[in-house]
Design a protein around this motif. Sequence first.
Motif, short mmCIF file in Angstrom:
data_model
loop_
_atom_site.label_atom_id
_atom_site.label_comp_id
_atom_site.label_asym_id
_atom_site.label_seq_id
_atom_site.Cartn_x
_atom_site.Cartn_y
_atom_site.Cartn_z
N MET A 183 0.74 -1.13 0.03
CA MET A 183 0.16 0.08 -0.24
C MET A 183 0.83 1.05 -0.09
N ASN A 184 1.89 1.26 -0.71
CA ASN A 184 3.03 2.28 -0.41
C ASN A 184 3.34 2.60 0.82
N GLU A 185 3.31 1.83 1.71
CA GLU A 185 3.77 2.09 3.18
C GLU A 185 5.41 2.32 3.25
N GLY A 186 5.69 3.24 4.37
CA GLY A 186 7.00 3.29 4.69
C GLY A 186 7.51 4.75 4.32
N PHE A 187 8.61 4.92 4.38
CA PHE A 187 9.50 6.12 4.49
C PHE A 187 8.83 7.34 5.06
N THR A 188 8.34 7.07 6.10
CA THR A 188 7.58 8.33 7.07
C THR A 188 8.59 9.48 7.13
N PRO A 189 8.02 10.81 7.28
CA PRO A 189 8.86 11.63 7.70
C PRO A 189 9.55 11.59 8.75
N LEU A 190 10.63 12.10 8.76
CA LEU A 190 11.70 12.20 10.06
C LEU A 190 11.88 13.89 10.18
N GLU A 191 11.10 14.23 11.30
CA GLU A 191 10.91 15.85 11.54
C GLU A 191 11.59 16.14 12.63
N GLY A 192 12.18 17.29 12.75
CA GLY A 192 12.91 17.55 13.90
C GLY A 192 12.04 18.61 14.64
N ILE A 193 12.22 18.45 16.03
CA ILE A 193 11.25 19.36 16.62
C ILE A 193 11.96 19.67 18.03
N ASP A 194 11.47 20.59 18.67
CA ASP A 194 12.22 21.37 20.00
C ASP A 194 11.23 20.82 21.08
N LEU A 195 11.80 20.14 21.88
CA LEU A 195 11.42 19.47 23.16
C LEU A 195 12.23 19.90 24.39
N ASN A 196 11.67 20.89 25.18
CA ASN A 196 12.45 21.34 26.20
C ASN A 196 13.87 22.02 26.00
N GLY A 197 14.00 22.62 24.77
CA GLY A 197 14.90 23.47 24.39
C GLY A 197 16.13 22.26 23.76
N ASN A 198 15.61 21.24 23.47
CA ASN A 198 16.62 19.93 22.86
C ASN A 198 16.05 19.71 21.38
N CYS A 199 16.70 19.78 20.31
CA CYS A 199 16.44 19.26 19.07
C CYS A 199 16.27 17.72 19.04
N VAL A 200 15.19 17.06 18.75
CA VAL A 200 15.24 15.79 18.63
C VAL A 200 14.47 15.46 17.24
N LEU A 201 14.71 14.36 16.60
CA LEU A 201 14.08 13.85 15.23
C LEU A 201 13.05 12.97 15.68
N LEU A 202 11.78 12.84 15.32
CA LEU A 202 10.57 12.16 15.47
C LEU A 202 10.34 11.70 13.97
N LYS A 203 10.37 10.25 14.04
CA LYS A 203 9.70 9.62 13.11
C LYS A 203 8.21 9.62 13.14
N ILE A 204 7.64 10.07 12.15
CA ILE A 204 6.10 10.22 12.07
C ILE A 204 5.33 9.16 11.66
N ASP A 205 5.37 8.05 12.41
CA ASP A 205 4.83 6.66 12.12
C ASP A 205 3.26 6.73 12.11
N TYR A 206 2.63 7.54 12.63
CA TYR A 206 1.04 7.64 12.45
C TYR A 206 0.67 7.89 11.21
N LEU A 207 1.69 8.21 10.37
CA LEU A 207 1.15 8.52 8.87
C LEU A 207 1.28 7.00 7.97
N PHE A 208 1.44 5.94 8.77
CA PHE A 208 1.01 4.82 7.76
C PHE A 208 -0.32 4.49 7.53
N PRO A 209 -0.72 3.66 6.33
CA PRO A 209 -2.05 3.45 5.84
C PRO A 209 -2.97 3.11 6.99
N THR A 210 -2.62 2.51 8.04
CA THR A 210 -3.75 2.05 9.10
C THR A 210 -3.28 2.96 10.13
N GLY A 211 -2.81 4.10 10.19
CA GLY A 211 -2.47 5.14 11.48
C GLY A 211 -1.60 4.43 12.44
N SER A 212 -0.79 3.43 12.18
CA SER A 212 0.39 3.00 13.21
C SER A 212 1.47 2.37 12.55
#
Length: 303
Positions: free
Chosen positions: A1-30
């Motif tokens: 279903m063309n799944e995979g290669f979800t975004p890797l997004e940089g966010i600021d958390l308590n002044g730290n930069c971390v990278l989050l894999k946005i895996d809720y964007l899969f076809p079934t939401g997880s």
Amino acid sequence: MNEGFTPLEGIDLNGNCVLLKIDYLFPTGSYKDRGATVLISKMKEWGVQKVVEDSSGNAGSAIAAYCAKTGIECDIYVPQYTSPGKLVQIQAYGATLKRVKGSRERTAEKAMEAASKIPYASHCWNPFFLHGTKTFAFEVWEQMDWRAPDTLVLPIGHGTLFLGAYMGFKELKEAGRIKRIPKLVGVQSASCAPLYQAFKKGWKETKQIEKRETIAEGIAIAEPVRGKQILEAIRDTDGEILAVTENEIGVALKEMGRKGHFIEPTSAATIAGLKKYLGKKRHKETVVSTLTGMGLKSAGKML
Ligand SMILES: Cc1ncc(COP(=O)(O)O)c(C=O)c1O
């Protein structure tokens, strides 16, 4: 279903930069689609016509969706307390839903009984599921310009993402593509933390725990089937396990909403653990974590 290669997004958390894999964007939401696509493709290759699976909800949805796609019939066993969104989703894919009174462990027993006659597409037991979750590691490596992060902070129930990520990075190391497997930091709910307990006490395997109710239904696993393997992976990478309270999960859930990410409480538990870890991370340490499940699936539990 063309799944995979979800975004890797940089966010600021308590002044730290971390990278989050946005895996809720899969076809079934997880993120469970990572494992389900490989496992069900394998089942199809073997000519299997019907499977059985048990789940807290998301793995059941993923298996049901890929079964629908490939024309395999399936029975999905879930605990009665599973969020209504996930129950509707499983049925929407045409699977037969079997709700079991009592604990997640009781649900697994019921599915096991059925699996004596029907092939068991278990995300916990079947190794092909883990070969699917390995893609988490390969994608992160590619998205970081062919480098591994220093640390991964991931949720652990049965540990299918955790172990898949470990196996993926281990293969990259064995292939000479990276020098070091990232430090693996696992997050459990303090209300159900068999691996946290075993890690703290230096045990090789988990022992029985007293399980309390938690809003993080996806990681409410009292008897992880690969507990020994998970503890070995943590020790192999100098990692650790953190436990988070219901209150910390609630705070993280709200905080992520304000950052534009509507996630389910199980995923918020990971973020609560990540925040704890960030308090002690080294200055230039690169940390990757993930948002594993979509908030709409368990919106009812957040009211
Ligand atoms: C949204 C979400 N995150 C994390 C997990 C934990 O996965 P595992 O049990 O494989 O550790 C689950 C499991 O159901 C889940 O649904």
